[in-house]
Design an enzyme around this catalytic site. Structure first.
Site, PDB file in Angstrom:
ATOM      1  N   SER A  14       0.847  -1.189   0.000  1.00 21.06           N
ATOM      2  CA  SER A  14       0.000   0.000   0.000  1.00 21.06           C
ATOM      3  C   SER A  14       0.886   1.245   0.000  1.00 21.06           C
ATOM      4  CB  SER A  14      -0.952  -0.034   1.198  1.00 21.06           C
ATOM      5  OG  SER A  14      -2.004   0.883   1.036  1.00 21.06           O
ATOM      6  N   ARG A  55     -12.132   7.220   8.542  1.00 17.82           N
ATOM      7  CA  ARG A  55     -11.734   5.819   8.679  1.00 17.82           C
ATOM      8  C   ARG A  55     -12.819   4.878   8.166  1.00 17.82           C
ATOM      9  NH1 ARG A  55      -7.289   2.685   8.779  1.00 17.82           N
ATOM     10  NH2 ARG A  55      -7.492   0.900  10.168  1.00 17.82           N
ATOM     11  N   ASP A  89      -8.953  -6.470  -4.634  1.00 18.84           N
ATOM     12  CA  ASP A  89      -8.626  -5.125  -4.163  1.00 18.84           C
ATOM     13  C   ASP A  89      -9.395  -4.085  -4.985  1.00 18.84           C
ATOM     14  OD1 ASP A  89      -7.419  -2.765  -3.281  1.00 18.84           O
ATOM     15  OD2 ASP A  89      -5.393  -3.614  -3.298  1.00 18.84           O
ATOM     16  N   HIS A  94      -8.112  -5.264  -0.265  1.00 18.45           N
ATOM     17  CA  HIS A  94      -6.804  -4.614  -0.146  1.00 18.45           C
ATOM     18  C   HIS A  94      -6.020  -5.081   1.079  1.00 18.45           C
ATOM     19  CE1 HIS A  94      -3.801  -1.479  -0.689  1.00 18.45           C
ATOM     20  NE2 HIS A  94      -4.023  -1.035   0.529  1.00 18.45           N
ATOM     21  N   ASP A  95      -6.691  -5.214   2.213  1.00 16.88           N
ATOM     22  CA  ASP A  95      -6.026  -5.582   3.462  1.00 16.88           C
ATOM     23  C   ASP A  95      -5.512  -7.020   3.490  1.00 16.88           C
ATOM     24  OD1 ASP A  95      -6.076  -3.177   4.727  1.00 16.88           O
ATOM     25  OD2 ASP A  95      -7.668  -3.673   6.154  1.00 16.88           O
TER      26      ASP A  95
END
Length: 381
Positions: free
Chosen positions: A143, A213, A311, A341-342
């Protein structure tokens, strides 16, 4: 002669006054870091350092956020390598950032200059110079850490033996800038933001940071994973289907996002979030280098590229673009996961395989000290 803090401990290294590429100055800058494994450096500058680059809200404790991947005999083998991880310039986990004290005694706040990914890498290079590490065996990051890794290969190619770039693009796309700018706006529109100078007011822009967030987290995870976990179910004991909408009557996914927001607010500074998110908006390896493909083609560092098939923040086609145009592609890898993505932070078995494969493939290029050179090695523990 290199000098690092004891293994696992947090160290703070001064890097002096730092000038950003846009013309700002950070006086008396400093970088926080941790290391695992013994540092070995030969007379010609060869070292056994694996430099790890964390993501946006990460920190220098890679042994925690990549738990099970750092240690003796593990993928990042501390019997062979010195695993070194810094907290990024502008961060809030030990390195200088908006929440840090300015040399005049007040907080930096709005006086902290905007920074780029290149600034982050330049600061890290200055840090390595300060601790006596002239060359690293590999740079590894995902990332935002992947953006830093890419810039390392182009800014200091003679100092990096190999690189592993995970879940990032060659430049920020309009989609990414839009998502990230929306998060910045949420924080800056918080009544307690005070133009970034909130640190001495006793109040913090927690609502804005929490909202940012929530939006970000949806891009970090996969749509299938979120739907399978929560669907359209109401939160236990709440009813979002009532006559009037109420923020106290939530769907299950809303409760989950509220939880993620609270966790970040408790550990992260809103000013750092804005500064680092803006640095991602500025990410473009082609800027000043003749464009993306020309910059990628100029890369001489053996580089492995890895993406995540689900992602949505940095779609896999962006890693394919990197692989097609890099001047020295070592390998291409894919993490298959519903997480999105994580996944590079959650799919530990796949990351273990990827890291081991990278070290194996990069082996011939890694100029790490051999046992025969042991007599030439000088280091402090």
């Amino acid at each position: 002669m290199a000098n690092l803090v004891p293994q696992g401990e947090l160290g703070i290294q001064s890097i002096g006054d730092f000038r950003t590429e846009a013309g700002g100055t950070i006086e008396d800058a400093f970088i926080a870091y941790q290391r695992w494994g013994e540092l070995k450096v030969t007379d010609d500058g060869t070292s056994n350092v694996l430099l790890i680059e964390h993501a946006l809200t990460g920190d220098s404790d890679v042994a925690e956020w990549w738990k099970g991947l750092v240690g003796p005999g593990m993928a990042l083998d501390t019997d062979r390598f010195c695993v070194l991880c810094t907290n990024v310039l502008g961060g809030c986990s030990g390195s200088v950032g908006p929440a840090s004290r300015h040399p005049d005694g007040d907080h930096w706040g709005s006086r902290f200059p905007a920074i780029s990914i290149r600034d982050q890498v330049k600061a890290e290079k200055t840090f390595l110079d300060a601790v006596g590490v002239e060359r690293v065996s590999a740079v590894i990051g995902g990332s935002m850490g992947g953006a830093r890794t890419l810039e390392w290969t182009l800014m200091y190619p003679g100092l990096v033996d190999a690189a592993l770039v995970i879940a990032v693009s060659a430049r920020a796309s309009a989609w990414q800038i839009g998502i990230q700018s929306s998060q910045i706006n949420m924080i800056e529109n918080d009544l307690f933001w005070h133009g970034g100078d909130y640190h001495d007011t006793g109040y913090f822009p927690t609502a804005g940071l929490g909202s940012a967030r929530k939006l970000a987290h949806l891009t970090y995870r996969g749509e299938l994973e979120i739907d399978e976990r929560f669907g359209s179910d109401p939160q236990a004991g709440e009813d979002p289907f009532g006559t009037f909408r109420s923020p106290k009557q939530r769907f299950s996914v809303q409760s989950y996002l509220d939880h993620q927001a609270r966790k970040l607010v408790e550990r992260f500074d809103a000013g750092s979030y804005v500064i680092l998110t803006d640095s991602l908006n500025r990410h473009d390896i082609g800027r000043g280098r003749g464009g993306l493909n020309k910059a990628l083609a100029s890369s001489t560092v053996p580089t492995m590229v890895v993406g995540v098939d689900t992602d949505i923040l940095y779609p896999y086609h962006q890693q394919e673009h990197l692989s097609r145009n890099l001047g020295n592609l070592l390998a291409m890898g894919k993490i298959s996961s519903p997480v999105g993505h994580d996944a590079f932070l959650t799919e530990f078995r796949q990351m273990d395989n990827i890291l081991r494969r990278f070290i194996m493939l990069a082996g011939p290029t890694l100029k790490t000290p051999t046992p025969e050179q042991a007599g030439e090695i000088e280091f402090y523990i």
